[in-house]
Design a protein around this motif. Structure first.
Motif, short mmCIF file in Angstrom:
data_model
loop_
_atom_site.label_atom_id
_atom_site.label_comp_id
_atom_site.label_asym_id
_atom_site.label_seq_id
_atom_site.Cartn_x
_atom_site.Cartn_y
_atom_site.Cartn_z
N ALA A 26 -12.30 -12.85 24.25
CA ALA A 26 -12.15 -11.98 25.42
C ALA A 26 -10.99 -11.01 25.23
N THR A 27 -9.84 -11.49 24.77
CA THR A 27 -8.70 -10.58 24.59
C THR A 27 -8.94 -9.61 23.45
N ALA A 28 -9.63 -10.05 22.41
CA ALA A 28 -9.94 -9.15 21.30
C ALA A 28 -10.92 -8.06 21.74
N LEU A 29 -11.92 -8.42 22.52
CA LEU A 29 -12.88 -7.41 23.03
C LEU A 29 -12.18 -6.42 23.94
N GLU A 30 -11.24 -6.90 24.74
CA GLU A 30 -10.47 -6.00 25.60
C GLU A 30 -9.67 -5.01 24.75
N TRP A 31 -9.04 -5.49 23.70
CA TRP A 31 -8.28 -4.63 22.80
C TRP A 31 -9.20 -3.60 22.13
N LEU A 32 -10.39 -4.03 21.77
CA LEU A 32 -11.35 -3.13 21.11
C LEU A 32 -11.84 -2.01 22.02
N GLN A 33 -11.64 -2.12 23.31
CA GLN A 33 -12.04 -1.05 24.22
C GLN A 33 -11.24 0.22 23.99
N THR A 34 -10.05 0.10 23.42
CA THR A 34 -9.20 1.27 23.25
C THR A 34 -8.83 1.57 21.80
N THR A 35 -9.14 0.67 20.88
CA THR A 35 -8.70 0.84 19.49
C THR A 35 -9.78 0.36 18.53
N THR A 36 -9.84 1.01 17.36
CA THR A 36 -10.73 0.57 16.29
C THR A 36 -9.87 0.27 15.06
N PRO A 37 -9.96 -0.95 14.55
CA PRO A 37 -9.17 -1.28 13.35
C PRO A 37 -9.83 -0.71 12.10
N ASP A 38 -9.07 -0.73 11.00
CA ASP A 38 -9.63 -0.31 9.71
C ASP A 38 -10.44 -1.43 9.08
N THR A 39 -10.04 -2.66 9.34
CA THR A 39 -10.73 -3.85 8.84
C THR A 39 -10.35 -5.02 9.73
N ALA A 40 -11.00 -6.17 9.53
CA ALA A 40 -10.71 -7.32 10.39
C ALA A 40 -10.95 -8.62 9.65
N ILE B 11 0.86 -1.18 0.00
CA ILE B 11 0.00 0.00 0.00
C ILE B 11 0.90 1.24 0.00
N GLN B 12 0.50 2.27 -0.75
CA GLN B 12 1.37 3.42 -0.96
C GLN B 12 1.10 4.60 -0.03
N ASN B 13 -0.07 4.68 0.60
CA ASN B 13 -0.34 5.86 1.42
C ASN B 13 0.51 5.86 2.70
N THR B 14 0.56 7.01 3.37
CA THR B 14 1.49 7.16 4.49
C THR B 14 1.07 6.39 5.74
N SER B 15 -0.22 6.30 6.01
CA SER B 15 -0.63 5.55 7.19
C SER B 15 -1.07 4.15 6.76
N LYS B 16 -0.51 3.17 7.41
CA LYS B 16 -0.83 1.79 7.08
C LYS B 16 -2.17 1.41 7.71
N PRO B 17 -3.07 0.79 6.94
CA PRO B 17 -4.33 0.33 7.52
C PRO B 17 -4.07 -0.74 8.59
N ASP C 1 3.80 -7.83 5.03
CA ASP C 1 4.56 -7.71 3.78
C ASP C 1 3.81 -6.86 2.75
N ALA C 2 2.48 -6.88 2.82
CA ALA C 2 1.66 -6.11 1.88
C ALA C 2 1.46 -4.66 2.34
N GLY C 3 2.03 -4.30 3.50
CA GLY C 3 1.97 -2.91 3.93
C GLY C 3 0.91 -2.60 4.98
N TYR C 4 0.36 -3.61 5.62
CA TYR C 4 -0.64 -3.40 6.66
C TYR C 4 0.00 -3.48 8.04
N LYS C 5 -0.60 -2.79 9.02
CA LYS C 5 -0.29 -3.02 10.43
C LYS C 5 -1.26 -4.10 10.89
N VAL C 6 -0.80 -4.93 11.83
CA VAL C 6 -1.63 -6.04 12.29
C VAL C 6 -1.84 -5.94 13.79
N ALA C 7 -3.10 -6.09 14.20
CA ALA C 7 -3.45 -6.21 15.61
C ALA C 7 -3.76 -7.67 15.87
N GLY C 8 -3.06 -8.25 16.83
CA GLY C 8 -3.22 -9.67 17.09
C GLY C 8 -2.06 -10.43 16.49
#
Length: 125
Positions: A43-57, A3-9, A30-37
Protein backbone atom coordinates in the motif's frame (compact mmCIF):
# COMPACT_ATOMS: atom_id res chain seq x y z
CA UNK A 1 32.49 0.81 -8.25
CA UNK A 2 30.14 3.83 -8.06
CA UNK A 3 28.12 4.98 -11.04
CA UNK A 4 29.81 7.86 -12.85
CA UNK A 5 26.97 9.76 -14.54
CA UNK A 6 25.58 12.94 -12.98
CA UNK A 7 22.10 11.72 -12.10
CA UNK A 8 21.95 8.76 -9.77
CA UNK A 9 19.50 6.02 -10.79
CA UNK A 10 16.57 5.66 -8.39
CA UNK A 11 15.98 2.13 -7.06
CA UNK A 12 12.67 1.25 -5.44
CA UNK A 13 13.08 -1.31 -2.63
CA UNK A 14 10.19 -3.40 -1.32
CA UNK A 15 11.40 -5.50 1.60
CA UNK A 16 9.71 -6.19 4.94
CA UNK A 17 12.69 -7.72 6.74
CA UNK A 18 14.40 -4.71 8.33
CA UNK A 19 17.96 -6.02 8.41
CA UNK A 20 17.87 -7.12 4.77
CA UNK A 21 16.28 -3.82 3.73
CA UNK A 22 18.83 -1.65 5.54
CA UNK A 23 21.82 -3.65 4.28
CA UNK A 24 20.51 -3.46 0.73
CA UNK A 25 19.81 0.26 1.04
CA UNK A 26 23.34 0.93 2.32
CA UNK A 27 24.96 -1.18 -0.39
CA UNK A 28 22.97 0.55 -3.16
CA UNK A 29 23.75 4.02 -1.82
CA UNK A 30 27.45 3.14 -1.52
CA UNK A 31 27.35 2.04 -5.17
CA UNK A 32 25.97 5.43 -6.24
CA UNK A 33 22.22 4.81 -6.39
CA UNK A 34 19.38 6.81 -4.85
CA UNK A 35 16.99 4.61 -2.90
CA UNK A 36 13.23 4.88 -2.53
CA UNK A 37 12.04 3.01 0.53
CA UNK A 38 12.56 0.44 1.72
CA UNK A 39 8.80 -0.01 1.73
CA UNK A 40 7.39 -2.73 3.99
CA UNK A 41 3.86 -2.74 2.57
CA UNK A 42 2.45 -2.77 -0.94
CA UNK A 43 0.00 0.00 0.00
CA UNK A 44 2.73 2.52 0.87
CA UNK A 45 4.72 1.59 -2.23
CA UNK A 46 1.67 2.06 -4.47
CA UNK A 47 1.03 5.43 -2.84
CA UNK A 48 4.63 6.46 -3.56
CA UNK A 49 4.26 5.28 -7.17
CA UNK A 50 1.40 7.75 -7.67
CA UNK A 51 3.93 10.57 -7.85
CA UNK A 52 7.25 8.98 -8.83
CA UNK A 53 8.65 6.42 -11.25
CA UNK A 54 11.88 4.65 -10.29
CA UNK A 55 14.61 3.66 -12.74
CA UNK A 56 14.55 0.08 -11.45
CA UNK A 57 13.19 -1.88 -8.49
CA UNK A 58 13.89 -4.78 -6.16
CA UNK A 59 10.69 -6.48 -4.96
CA UNK A 60 10.24 -9.05 -2.27
CA UNK A 61 7.49 -11.35 -3.59
CA UNK A 62 5.24 -10.70 -0.60
CA UNK A 63 5.21 -7.95 2.02
CA UNK A 64 3.34 -7.48 5.29
CA UNK A 65 0.09 -6.74 3.45
CA UNK A 66 0.36 -9.44 0.80
CA UNK A 67 1.87 -10.26 -2.61
CA UNK A 68 3.57 -7.50 -4.64
CA UNK A 69 1.58 -8.36 -7.77
CA UNK A 70 -0.03 -4.90 -8.19
CA UNK A 71 3.35 -3.22 -7.93
CA UNK A 72 4.88 -5.63 -10.43
CA UNK A 73 2.01 -4.90 -12.82
CA UNK A 74 2.41 -1.14 -12.41
CA UNK A 75 6.17 -1.30 -12.96
CA UNK A 76 5.64 -3.43 -16.06
CA UNK A 77 3.06 -0.96 -17.38
CA UNK A 78 5.63 1.81 -16.97
CA UNK A 79 8.38 -0.37 -18.50
CA UNK A 80 10.49 -0.14 -15.33
CA UNK A 81 12.89 -3.10 -15.12
CA UNK A 82 12.74 -4.94 -11.80
CA UNK A 83 13.85 -8.10 -10.11
CA UNK A 84 12.23 -10.25 -7.46
CA UNK A 85 14.18 -11.09 -4.30
CA UNK A 86 12.48 -13.74 -2.18
CA UNK A 87 13.43 -16.47 0.25
CA UNK A 88 10.36 -18.57 -0.41
CA UNK A 89 10.21 -20.61 -3.60
CA UNK A 90 6.44 -20.98 -3.17
CA UNK A 91 6.09 -17.19 -3.61
CA UNK A 92 6.52 -17.74 -7.35
CA UNK A 93 2.80 -18.56 -7.51
CA UNK A 94 2.00 -14.95 -6.50
CA UNK A 95 3.90 -13.60 -9.48
CA UNK A 96 3.39 -16.38 -12.04
CA UNK A 97 2.82 -13.80 -14.81
CA UNK A 98 6.37 -12.55 -14.31
CA UNK A 99 8.41 -15.65 -15.21
CA UNK A 100 10.53 -13.45 -17.51
CA UNK A 101 11.68 -11.34 -14.54
CA UNK A 102 14.99 -12.08 -12.83
CA UNK A 103 14.32 -14.00 -9.62
CA UNK A 104 17.03 -14.06 -6.95
CA UNK A 105 16.50 -16.34 -3.98
CA UNK A 106 17.47 -15.18 -0.49
CA UNK A 107 19.98 -15.15 0.97
CA UNK A 108 22.63 -13.53 -1.22
CA UNK A 109 25.08 -10.74 -0.38
CA UNK A 110 23.68 -7.27 -1.15
CA UNK A 111 26.46 -6.84 -3.71
CA UNK A 112 24.77 -9.50 -5.88
CA UNK A 113 21.60 -7.37 -5.95
CA UNK A 114 23.56 -4.22 -6.73
CA UNK A 115 25.15 -5.97 -9.71
CA UNK A 116 21.73 -7.27 -10.82
CA UNK A 117 20.33 -3.70 -10.67
CA UNK A 118 23.25 -2.47 -12.75
CA UNK A 119 22.49 -5.16 -15.36
CA UNK A 120 18.80 -4.20 -15.43
CA UNK A 121 19.71 -0.55 -16.06
CA UNK A 122 22.24 -1.42 -18.77
CA UNK A 123 19.59 -3.57 -20.44
CA UNK A 124 17.22 -0.61 -20.84
CA UNK A 125 19.71 1.74 -22.54
Amino acid sequence: MPIQNTSKPLVLILEDEALIALNLQDELQDAGYKVAGPFTTCATALEWLQTTTPDTAILDAALKDGPCREIALELSRREVPFLIYSGHHEDRQFLADFDHVTWIEKPVPPSVLVQACRQLLVGCD
